[in-house]
Motif scaffolding. Structure first.
Motif, PDB file in Angstrom:
ATOM      1  N   ILE A  33      42.984  42.981  34.476  1.00  0.00           N
ATOM      2  CA  ILE A  33      43.055  42.697  35.789  1.00  0.00           C
ATOM      3  C   ILE A  33      42.155  42.008  35.471  1.00  0.00           C
ATOM      4  O   ILE A  33      42.020  39.784  35.996  1.00  0.00           O
ATOM      5  N   LEU A  34      40.803  41.786  34.986  1.00  0.00           N
ATOM      6  CA  LEU A  34      39.420  41.026  35.039  1.00  0.00           C
ATOM      7  C   LEU A  34      40.082  40.059  34.200  1.00  0.00           C
ATOM      8  O   LEU A  34      39.621  38.719  34.631  1.00  0.00           O
ATOM      9  N   ALA A  35      40.918  39.947  32.789  1.00  0.00           N
ATOM     10  CA  ALA A  35      41.437  38.903  32.168  1.00  0.00           C
ATOM     11  C   ALA A  35      42.516  37.992  33.144  1.00  0.00           C
ATOM     12  O   ALA A  35      43.197  36.935  33.019  1.00  0.00           O
ATOM     13  N   GLY A  36      42.510  38.332  33.671  1.00  0.00           N
ATOM     14  CA  GLY A  36      43.618  37.601  34.503  1.00  0.00           C
ATOM     15  C   GLY A  36      45.360  37.439  33.506  1.00  0.00           C
ATOM     16  O   GLY A  36      46.070  36.929  33.858  1.00  0.00           O
ATOM     17  N   LEU A  37      45.284  38.320  33.075  1.00  0.00           N
ATOM     18  CA  LEU A  37      46.866  39.359  32.938  1.00  0.00           C
ATOM     19  C   LEU A  37      47.550  39.896  33.327  1.00  0.00           C
ATOM     20  O   LEU A  37      48.782  39.739  32.881  1.00  0.00           O
ATOM     21  N   ALA A  38      47.206  40.653  34.391  1.00  0.00           N
ATOM     22  CA  ALA A  38      47.901  41.451  34.788  1.00  0.00           C
ATOM     23  C   ALA A  38      47.666  41.056  36.483  1.00  0.00           C
ATOM     24  O   ALA A  38      46.320  40.855  36.581  1.00  0.00           O
ATOM     25  N   SER A  39      48.479  41.065  37.604  1.00  0.00           N
ATOM     26  CA  SER A  39      47.826  40.916  38.954  1.00  0.00           C
ATOM     27  C   SER A  39      47.579  43.225  39.300  1.00  0.00           C
ATOM     28  O   SER A  39      48.880  43.201  39.555  1.00  0.00           O
ATOM     29  N   PRO A  40      46.928  43.134  39.976  1.00  0.00           N
ATOM     30  CA  PRO A  40      46.430  44.396  41.192  1.00  0.00           C
ATOM     31  C   PRO A  40      47.559  44.700  41.644  1.00  0.00           C
ATOM     32  O   PRO A  40      47.675  43.713  42.615  1.00  0.00           O
ATOM     33  N   THR A  41      48.366  45.462  42.085  1.00  0.00           N
ATOM     34  CA  THR A  41      49.232  46.496  43.057  1.00  0.00           C
ATOM     35  C   THR A  41      48.499  45.522  44.884  1.00  0.00           C
ATOM     36  O   THR A  41      49.317  44.979  45.671  1.00  0.00           O
ATOM     37  N   SER A  42      46.898  46.017  44.883  1.00  0.00           N
ATOM     38  CA  SER A  42      46.509  45.516  45.776  1.00  0.00           C
ATOM     39  C   SER A  42      44.890  45.472  45.495  1.00  0.00           C
ATOM     40  O   SER A  42      44.209  45.876  43.856  1.00  0.00           O
ATOM     41  N   GLY A  43      44.421  44.697  46.533  1.00  0.00           N
ATOM     42  CA  GLY A  43      43.071  43.482  46.076  1.00  0.00           C
ATOM     43  C   GLY A  43      43.180  42.295  45.418  1.00  0.00           C
ATOM     44  O   GLY A  43      43.920  41.933  45.129  1.00  0.00           O
ATOM     45  N   ASP A  44      41.978  42.081  45.404  1.00  0.00           N
ATOM     46  CA  ASP A  44      42.220  40.308  44.237  1.00  0.00           C
ATOM     47  C   ASP A  44      40.704  40.532  43.836  1.00  0.00           C
ATOM     48  O   ASP A  44      39.237  41.561  43.726  1.00  0.00           O
ATOM     49  N   VAL A  45      40.855  39.557  42.330  1.00  0.00           N
ATOM     50  CA  VAL A  45      39.335  39.765  41.804  1.00  0.00           C
ATOM     51  C   VAL A  45      38.846  37.671  41.210  1.00  0.00           C
ATOM     52  O   VAL A  45      40.039  37.225  41.969  1.00  0.00           O
ATOM     53  N   LEU A  46      37.894  37.732  41.986  1.00  0.00           N
ATOM     54  CA  LEU A  46      37.684  36.411  42.396  1.00  0.00           C
ATOM     55  C   LEU A  46      36.584  36.136  41.353  1.00  0.00           C
ATOM     56  O   LEU A  46      35.520  36.887  41.093  1.00  0.00           O
ATOM     57  N   MET A  47      36.649  34.735  40.368  1.00  0.00           N
ATOM     58  CA  MET A  47      35.562  34.486  39.319  1.00  0.00           C
ATOM     59  C   MET A  47      35.113  32.898  40.257  1.00  0.00           C
ATOM     60  O   MET A  47      35.781  31.981  40.512  1.00  0.00           O
ATOM     61  N   GLY A  48      33.798  33.077  39.742  1.00  0.00           N
ATOM     62  CA  GLY A  48      33.080  32.333  40.932  1.00  0.00           C
ATOM     63  C   GLY A  48      33.580  31.825  41.889  1.00  0.00           C
ATOM     64  O   GLY A  48      33.872  30.535  42.811  1.00  0.00           O
ATOM     65  N   GLY A  49      34.290  32.989  42.992  1.00  0.00           N
ATOM     66  CA  GLY A  49      34.736  32.713  43.789  1.00  0.00           C
ATOM     67  C   GLY A  49      35.685  32.088  44.643  1.00  0.00           C
ATOM     68  O   GLY A  49      36.273  31.623  45.525  1.00  0.00           O
ATOM     69  N   GLU A  50      36.527  31.948  43.069  1.00  0.00           N
ATOM     70  CA  GLU A  50      38.063  31.650  43.544  1.00  0.00           C
ATOM     71  C   GLU A  50      38.748  32.923  43.071  1.00  0.00           C
ATOM     72  O   GLU A  50      38.477  33.586  41.572  1.00  0.00           O
ATOM     73  N   PRO A  51      40.106  32.857  43.153  1.00  0.00           N
ATOM     74  CA  PRO A  51      40.821  34.010  42.995  1.00  0.00           C
ATOM     75  C   PRO A  51      41.726  33.219  41.424  1.00  0.00           C
ATOM     76  O   PRO A  51      41.365  32.929  41.102  1.00  0.00           O
ATOM     77  N   ILE A  52      41.302  35.082  41.358  1.00  0.00           N
ATOM     78  CA  ILE A  52      41.902  34.877  39.717  1.00  0.00           C
ATOM     79  C   ILE A  52      43.321  35.057  39.848  1.00  0.00           C
ATOM     80  O   ILE A  52      43.986  36.005  39.946  1.00  0.00           O
ATOM     81  N   THR A  53      44.318  33.936  39.305  1.00  0.00           N
ATOM     82  CA  THR A  53      45.899  33.834  39.423  1.00  0.00           C
ATOM     83  C   THR A  53      46.402  34.016  38.480  1.00  0.00           C
ATOM     84  O   THR A  53      47.485  34.251  37.860  1.00  0.00           O
ATOM     85  N   GLY A  54      45.541  33.776  37.345  1.00  0.00           N
ATOM     86  CA  GLY A  54      46.083  34.099  35.324  1.00  0.00           C
ATOM     87  C   GLY A  54      45.866  33.559  34.444  1.00  0.00           C
ATOM     88  O   GLY A  54      44.143  33.801  34.728  1.00  0.00           O
TER      89      GLY A  54
END
Ligand code: ATP
Ligand code: MG
Lengths: 273, 289
Positions: free
Chosen positions: A71-92
């Motif tokens: 999820i942190l690597a952007g390889l999978a997207s979580p069922t809920s919630g989100d992850v930001l890297m440097g303020g931007e959502p990780i999309t892939g």
């Protein structure tokens, strides 16, 4: 920027005065099993990681550590919630992340040097510069002589070091390591830990390091994220007080022993439920 | 095979303490190859020659080794351009084997690639392939002769069909064999499908592909000769049938020698390429030592 910890999180520790780099917000992951049931691998995980911070993730088997990494690597997207890297959502998946797995996962048909330059080839970086940097990284991990060898000619520990060099080649900002030393013997493991700290002190990457070992987690990290299982969640975030630069001697200090005992107590208490 | 298994592991000790660096040491190490194999061949031929003499076997039933040797020389001595020459027929047979082997491999790998990439096609075709695989494809040879004629085309078509299936199955297994963590390495770098294929899937599939190629090469040789038996204008199989009709047993034996040399050479060439390409693969490393 000072306090990025989210209200409502039961684990709000004093955030370091570092700018937030990774922001994990209310992340949940639910898996469907083959038999139709559901497994809550992660529930409401909140975590803020500072730029250049070394985080260890510690927890019993099955608590969702390996679920968190992709999820942190952007390889999978979580069922809920989100992850930001440097303020931007990780999309892939992106070139800002380097991943080291439990198995070295080297490409056996490539020489050590060409294993390390793999990311440069994929990302289309200049060849000559990549080769030079690969050689430097191999020197750093103590394999400067082995560039022309093939993975099967190396020991397990050497292969794992090649894996680390490979993950660093494209100069990612975030280094994700899922039990990278799990397959190594105790002695090699300690040395690899020292080596990793040296590399980290030189490069100051943000590192998320998953481990089963309490002392390894304490020895390496600025903060130890202790997780609990069923459902997988963050139980506590422990700030490590041991000064840097760290040596193996730090492991025999009373403070270290106390912290280790405390974490073991946490793990013991949380696994028993 | 058995001596290779013994030779893989305990390799280090002899290398550490130098074992008499004399020619005697070398000779002793390779005794089975340098003396053993020729000795066995000589004993078989001598026994054969003796049996023909001692039991007074008619040469139509079993020719003497010398008779076979004479037939072989006669066949090889003929003008290579003339249809009586072994060279001409061997060349026809060889080109049929290689043509079919090449076509079948390419088609098999191409379909394996498509099936490994497209989930729906995989689910449709896999059961069909499994069903077809167990059909003895050689049985279709007469039909191919009706369709493609008496010439080389019908043989190449048959060999293509016979090579196709093992290579398809092996290639598919190879393309699907990629270890998840290696795939994740490529994925985490944002590699394209094409990059993942050329840098990871294809090289990783080669051990499987070569196993398929080695199996089907032997099938290809058998199928070519059998198809030539049925009908044809040239080729070793045709020549064997012609000799059979005139009871030229020595000639048939001499063609077996030609086929044997050809088959051995083809298998060795493929094994050589495999070793060069797959030195990193555990199976090859085990067999090399
Ligand atoms: N693809 C999946 N499908 C179903 N359940 C899964 C899947 N992946 C993981 N799980 C479940 O999610 C939970 C967390 O798994 P995860 O691999 O993240 O644990 P972990 O903390 O890494 O354990 P370990 O320390 O043993 O590596 C487990 O209960 C596991 O059974
Ligand atoms: Mg795990």
């Amino acid at each position: 920027m000072e306090n990025q910890q989210h209200t409502g999180s039961p684990v709000a520790t004093a955030a370091k005065a570092k700018p937030a780099f990774i922001d994990v917000r209310n992340v949940g992951q639910v898996f469907r099993t083959q038999s139709g049931g559901e497994v809550v691998a992660l529930q409401d995980v909140n975590l803020t990681i500072g730029d250049g911070e070394f985080i260890s993730v510690l927890g019993p088997s099955g608590c969702g550590k390996s679920t968190l990494m992709p999820i942190l690597a952007g390889l999978a997207s979580p069922t809920s919630g989100d992850v930001l890297m440097g303020g931007e959502p990780i999309t892939g998946p992106g070139k800002d992340v380097g991943v080291v797995f439990q198995q070295p996962a080297l490409f056996p048909w490539r020489t050590v040097l060409r294993n390390v330059t793999l990311s440069a080839e994929v990302l289309g970086l200049p060849k000559a510069a990549a080769r030079q940097r690969a050689q430097e990284l191999l020197d750093v991990v103590g394999l400067g002589h082995a560039g022309g060898m093939y993975p099967y000619e190396l020991s397990g520990g050497m292969q794992q070091r090649v894996g680390i060099a490979r993950a660093l080649l494209h100069d990612p900002k975030l280094l994700l390591m899922d039990e990278p030393f799990g397959a190594l013997d105790a002695l090699t493991r300690e040395n690899m830990g020292l080596e990793l700290l040296r590399i980290w002190e030189l490069s100051r990457k943000t590192v998320v390091f998953v481990t089963h070992s309490v002392s390894e987690a304490l020895f390496l990290a600025d903060r130890v994220v202790v997780m609990a299982a069923r459902p997988g969640r963050v139980a506590e975030i422990h700030e490590v007080q041991v000064p840097r630069p760290r040596t193996l001697d730090h492991m025999s200090t009373p403070e270290f022993g106390e912290a280790a005992a405390y974490l073991r107590h946490l793990l013991g208490a949380k696994t028993g439920d | 095979m058995s001596n290779t298994i013994i030779a893989t592991e305990p390799k280090l000790p002899p290398a550490e303490k130098p074992q008499r660096p004399t020619t005697g040491g070398w000779l002793r190490k390779y005794l089975p190859e340098t003396l053993g194999i020729p000795a066995v061949v000589v004993i078989i031929i001598a026994g054969w020659a003796w049996a023909v003499q001692a039991f007074n076997i008619r040469s139509v039933i079993l020719p003497s080794p010398l008779g076979v040797w004479k037939s072989l020389l006669a066949g090889l001595a003929a003008d290579p351009a003339s249809p009586a020459s072994y060279y001409y027929h061997a060349w026809v047979t060889l080109s049929e084997i290689l043509g079919g082997f090449f076509l079948g491999s390419v088609l098999g790998l191409a379909l394996a690639l498509v099936l490994s990439q497209v989930r729906i096609l995989e689910r449709i075709f896999n059961p069909l392939i499994v069903a077809f695989q167990s059909v003895p494809k050689i049985a279709i040879a007469p039909l191919f002769i009706i369709w493609f004629g008496f010439g080389s085309e019908s043989k190449i078509a048959l060999v293509t069909l016979i090579v196709f299936f093992p290579v398809l199955v092996a290639g598919f297994a190879g393309f699907k064999s990629v270890e998840r963590e290696r795939r994740d390495v490529m994925h985490s770098l944002g590699a394209s499908k094409w990059q993942t294929f050329t840098m990871l899937v294809l090289p990783g599939s080669l051990p499987f592909v070569f196993t398929g190629l080695e199996i089907s090469l032997v099938h290809a040789m058998t199928a070519t000769v059998v198809a030539e038996f049925l009908a044809g204008q040239a080729g070793i199989g045709v020549l064997i049938v012609q000799m059979g009709q005139v009871l030229d047993t020595a000639g048939i034996f001499s063609l077996m020698v030609v086929l044997g040399v050809m088959g051995f050479a083809l298998v060795q060439i493929l094994a050589f390429i495999r070793k060069r390409l797959l030195f990193w693969s555990a199976a090859v490393r085990g067999a090399k030592a």
